[in-house]
Write an enzyme that holds these catalytic residues in place. Sequence first.
Site, PDB file in Angstrom:
ATOM      1  N   ASN A   1       0.842  -1.205   0.000  1.00  0.00           N
ATOM      2  CA  ASN A   1       0.000   0.000   0.000  1.00  0.00           C
ATOM      3  C   ASN A   1       0.872   1.249   0.000  1.00  0.00           C
ATOM      4  OD1 ASN A   1       0.499   0.910   2.843  1.00  0.00           O
ATOM      5  ND2 ASN A   1      -0.352  -1.119   3.278  1.00  0.00           N
TER       6      ASN A   1
ATOM      7  N   ASP B   1      -4.576  -6.307   5.664  1.00  0.00           N
ATOM      8  CA  ASP B   1      -5.555  -7.140   6.375  1.00  0.00           C
ATOM      9  C   ASP B   1      -5.478  -8.591   5.926  1.00  0.00           C
ATOM     10  OD1 ASP B   1      -6.565  -5.076   7.901  1.00  0.00           O
ATOM     11  OD2 ASP B   1      -7.929  -4.419   6.309  1.00  0.00           O
TER      12      ASP B   1
ATOM     13  N   ASP C   1      -4.320  -9.224  13.716  1.00  0.00           N
ATOM     14  CA  ASP C   1      -4.401  -7.797  14.052  1.00  0.00           C
ATOM     15  C   ASP C   1      -3.382  -7.550  15.164  1.00  0.00           C
ATOM     16  OD1 ASP C   1      -5.054  -5.276  15.192  1.00  0.00           O
ATOM     17  OD2 ASP C   1      -6.976  -5.373  14.157  1.00  0.00           O
ATOM     18  N   ILE C   2      -2.272  -6.942  14.791  1.00  0.00           N
ATOM     19  CA  ILE C   2      -1.147  -6.804  15.743  1.00  0.00           C
ATOM     20  C   ILE C   2      -1.568  -5.949  16.936  1.00  0.00           C
ATOM     21  CG2 ILE C   2       1.247  -6.046  15.997  1.00  0.00           C
ATOM     22  CD1 ILE C   2       1.485  -6.366  12.892  1.00  0.00           C
TER      23      ILE C   2
ATOM     24  N   PHE D   1      -3.500   3.902  15.323  1.00  0.00           N
ATOM     25  CA  PHE D   1      -3.709   4.923  14.309  1.00  0.00           C
ATOM     26  C   PHE D   1      -4.879   4.504  13.425  1.00  0.00           C
ATOM     27  CE2 PHE D   1      -0.638   8.441  13.808  1.00  0.00           C
ATOM     28  CZ  PHE D   1       0.085   8.223  14.969  1.00  0.00           C
TER      29      PHE D   1
ATOM     30  N   LYS E   1     -10.466  -1.823  18.941  1.00  0.00           N
ATOM     31  CA  LYS E   1      -9.094  -2.309  19.143  1.00  0.00           C
ATOM     32  C   LYS E   1      -8.769  -2.495  20.625  1.00  0.00           C
ATOM     33  CE  LYS E   1      -7.694  -1.843  14.748  1.00  0.00           C
ATOM     34  NZ  LYS E   1      -7.068  -2.875  13.907  1.00  0.00           N
TER      35      LYS E   1
HETATM   36  O1  C5P Z   1      -8.317  -1.830  11.346  1.00  0.00           O
HETATM   37  P1  C5P Z   1      -7.384  -0.813  10.813  1.00  0.00           P
HETATM   38  O2  C5P Z   1      -6.343  -1.406   9.896  1.00  0.00           O
HETATM   39  O3  C5P Z   1      -8.032   0.386  10.226  1.00  0.00           O
HETATM   40  O4  C5P Z   1      -6.621  -0.297  12.125  1.00  0.00           O
HETATM   41  C1  C5P Z   1      -5.533   0.556  12.071  1.00  0.00           C
HETATM   42  C2  C5P Z   1      -4.693   0.410  13.311  1.00  0.00           C
HETATM   43  O5  C5P Z   1      -4.485  -0.968  13.641  1.00  0.00           O
HETATM   44  C3  C5P Z   1      -3.325   0.957  13.096  1.00  0.00           C
HETATM   45  O6  C5P Z   1      -2.822   1.383  14.354  1.00  0.00           O
HETATM   46  C4  C5P Z   1      -2.555  -0.245  12.576  1.00  0.00           C
HETATM   47  O7  C5P Z   1      -1.149  -0.120  12.759  1.00  0.00           O
HETATM   48  C5  C5P Z   1      -3.135  -1.346  13.415  1.00  0.00           C
HETATM   49  N1  C5P Z   1      -3.182  -2.670  12.747  1.00  0.00           N
HETATM   50  C6  C5P Z   1      -2.388  -3.701  13.200  1.00  0.00           C
HETATM   51  N2  C5P Z   1      -2.463  -4.945  12.613  1.00  0.00           N
HETATM   52  C7  C5P Z   1      -3.314  -5.172  11.588  1.00  0.00           C
HETATM   53  C8  C5P Z   1      -4.138  -4.126  11.128  1.00  0.00           C
HETATM   54  C9  C5P Z   1      -4.049  -2.890  11.715  1.00  0.00           C
HETATM   55  O8  C5P Z   1      -1.605  -3.496  14.126  1.00  0.00           O
HETATM   56  N3  C5P Z   1      -3.361  -6.371  11.047  1.00  0.00           N
END
Ligand code: C5P
Length: 407
Positions: A213, A282, A311-312, A332, A350
């Site tokens: 991206n 994702d 989702d980290i 973020f 989150k």
């Molecule tokens: O759900 P979304 O991607 O919009 O969420 C954004 C936030 O979640 C950011 O802080 C991003 O670094 C974190 N994130 C993550 N792991 C993922 C997806 C998003 O840590 N797989």
Amino acid sequence: MKALEGKHVVLGLSGGVACYKSAQLCRLLVQAGARVRVVMTEAATQFMTPVTMQALSGEPVVLSQWDLREPNAMAHINLGRWADAIVVAPASADLIAQLAQGRASELLALLCLARPAQRVPLLLAPAMNREMWAHPATQRNVAQVQADGAQVLEVGQGEQACGEVGDGRMLEPEEIVEDVVAALTPKVLAGLHVVVTAGPTFEPIDPVRGITNHSSGKMGFALARAAREAGATVTLIAGPVHLPTPRGVRRVDVQSAQQMYEAVMAAVDQASVFIAAAAVADWRVAQVAERKLKKDGSGQPPSLTFVENPDILATVAAQPRARSGHLYCVGFAAESHDLLANAQAKRVRKGVPLLVGNIGPATFGRDDNALLLVDERQAIELPPGPKVALARQLMVEIAQRLRGGPA
Ligand code: C5P
């Protein structure tokens, strides 16, 4: 606001070829908002003219303690009182030896000796031939001036003006400016370990292609820089980006979301703050092809199946250390519309105490941004500005919340 706005910096030059870099350093300090007064040793004037330094600093250059332009004839006292920081670049072997012994036969050494040590940091950027640097006398003197309170910056490695290759090059002007800014930043995160994710991830399809991206990593790198300036130990976990590592930051490079996840899990154990600024994919391709996928002439595109990435942020936020408040998590959100509502919802989803919203398409790849900070109680706007300036404000906001609630 510029990083050194309103700050007074005394820039000292001692003798060495690296004086040619001090002209650029002077310019960068001025550009960062500082007022700069230059002090040169007699040896330094062999390498760089005072005229150049005076033109670049826009302030009178001082060469001697006997300079009668000073009404009280005490340049060494006046400059020390005026200064917020003293930076000696280049710091020669002889200058460091003078400081180690507390000698005061030239204005620059005298000024360093007379500086109000509790208030005015002294930074030395050594520059010399590699044999001079490695000599036990120099190393002894370096250890002594450090013990006496000077901050000795490391030396660079590489080709030297004398034709030799090794340790002893002066740091680049940009690096020295970063250290001056750090030296003058209040240490609101002192003693804390901050982990930051930055940049995009790259999800391979086959050995040559992948899905990524537009994230440039600039915001995450600015956050890592600002956290280090504020006194934290920083681990920056970066997806594939072409950005220089901020000074004093430990960087771990990763490609995929899975690798980022593993690097984060290994790093957050000892951390007090986790900031997820990366744009993590994702989805990843379920089965990465071992060979490049080729057209077979049938006109049929390959069919790819995807699986969801971990989702980290949500995983870290669900850990007991995060839930008990020992690991403060910041997320973020890059949104295209309805920033406040989306950021509030994302914060809850989150499970993090603080979520920072920005309008994604408006900020990708740019040096400027505007942030919306959403916590349990309120939403605060940080108006448009350079990402590094916003990052510094965010560190102050995080530090306030760590101390027990927003300001
Ligand atoms: O759900 P979304 O991607 O919009 O969420 C954004 C936030 O979640 C950011 O802080 C991003 O670094 C974190 N994130 C993550 N792991 C993922 C997806 C998003 O840590 N797989």
